[in-house]
Design an enzyme around this catalytic site. Structure first.
Site, short mmCIF file in Angstrom:
data_model
loop_
_atom_site.label_atom_id
_atom_site.label_comp_id
_atom_site.label_asym_id
_atom_site.label_seq_id
_atom_site.Cartn_x
_atom_site.Cartn_y
_atom_site.Cartn_z
N LYS A 120 29.08 5.46 15.79
CA LYS A 120 27.78 5.55 15.13
C LYS A 120 26.72 4.74 15.87
O LYS A 120 25.62 5.22 16.14
CB LYS A 120 27.90 5.07 13.68
CG LYS A 120 26.61 5.24 12.87
CD LYS A 120 26.75 4.71 11.45
CE LYS A 120 26.65 3.22 11.42
NZ LYS A 120 26.63 2.64 10.06
N ASP A 138 25.49 7.80 9.10
CA ASP A 138 25.67 6.61 8.27
C ASP A 138 25.89 7.05 6.83
O ASP A 138 26.07 8.24 6.56
CB ASP A 138 24.45 5.68 8.40
CG ASP A 138 23.21 6.25 7.73
OD1 ASP A 138 23.19 7.46 7.40
OD2 ASP A 138 22.24 5.49 7.50
#
Length: 217
Positions: A120, A138
């Site tokens: 991420k 997220d």
């Protein structure tokens, strides 16, 4: 969500917010990387509060290593998991100096080899700093993609792959920030504000949240 609806979904979000940006404050690619690492399980506002003074003093890996772990902890002690994060930031700074001449690499695999940097974080840096069409998933994006039917998936990676496959041009570059900001301010976790959402008619979520009493009529 159908192909035409997906295009319309992103089109409306983009029209409402033509130049979406990260809310993390940074001064260069290195400080962006540090800010994103610090933001894990923390709010952007909390990270910004801690890094404002830090980034006045430190803007390179060399300066971070010189500051040291103890010095860094003093700056970021208000952020959750600050002990582990300080250790990672010093270690990744040392690795950037040793392996990349002090520069942040524009390569996801190289980024993911840095301490404290997962997929991420690497995707955020690739997208924000280097203009790559990456989709960092997220909690906000995971929620929106499943709630709306945009790109449902049981795992973060499944949602990322869904977005990669379904997001049309010209929205592939800004998609990440469009979705995060929509999730942060409209499609909220506990109670989505469907009554003021510009894409609610395209969204699979039922029942829609009605407006609060003071907003009716």
């Amino acid at each position: 969500m159908k192909k035409a609806d997906i295009f319309e979904f992103f089109s409306r979000l983009h029209e409402d917010n033509p130049a979406p940006e990260t809310e993390l404050e940074y001064v260069n690619t290195y400080t962006l990387l540090v800010a994103v690492v610090l933001s894990a399980q923390a709010t952007d506002a909390g990270v910004n509060k801690a890094t404002r003074r830090l980034f006045q003093e430190v803007t390179t890996p060399e300066e971070m290593v010189a500051l040291g772990e103890a010095g860094l902890k003093q700056h970021i002690k208000t952020i959750g998991l600050f002990n582990a994060k300080a250790k990672n930031v010093i270690a990744l700074s040392e690795m950037l100096i040793a392996d990349h001449g002090g520069e942040v690499p524009a390569d996801r695999d190289a980024l993911e080899r840095l301490p404290g940097v997962g997929r991420k974080t690497a995707n955020v840096v690739m997208n924000t700093a280097f203009g790559a069409e990456t989709f960092a998933v997220d909690t906000h994006i995971f929620r929106i993609c499943n709630r709306t039917g945009l790109a449902p998936g049981k795992t973060v990676l499944a949602v990322e792959k869904g977005l990669e496959k379904k997001t049309p041009q010209p929205f592939r570059l800004p998609a990440h920030h469009l979705l995060i900001l929509h999730g942060r301010y409209v499609c909220k976790a506990r109670k989505p504000e469907c009554w003021r959402c510009i894409v609610s008619d395209l969204c699979a979520f039922r029942p829609k949240t009605p407006p609060p009493a003071h907003a009716r009529g």
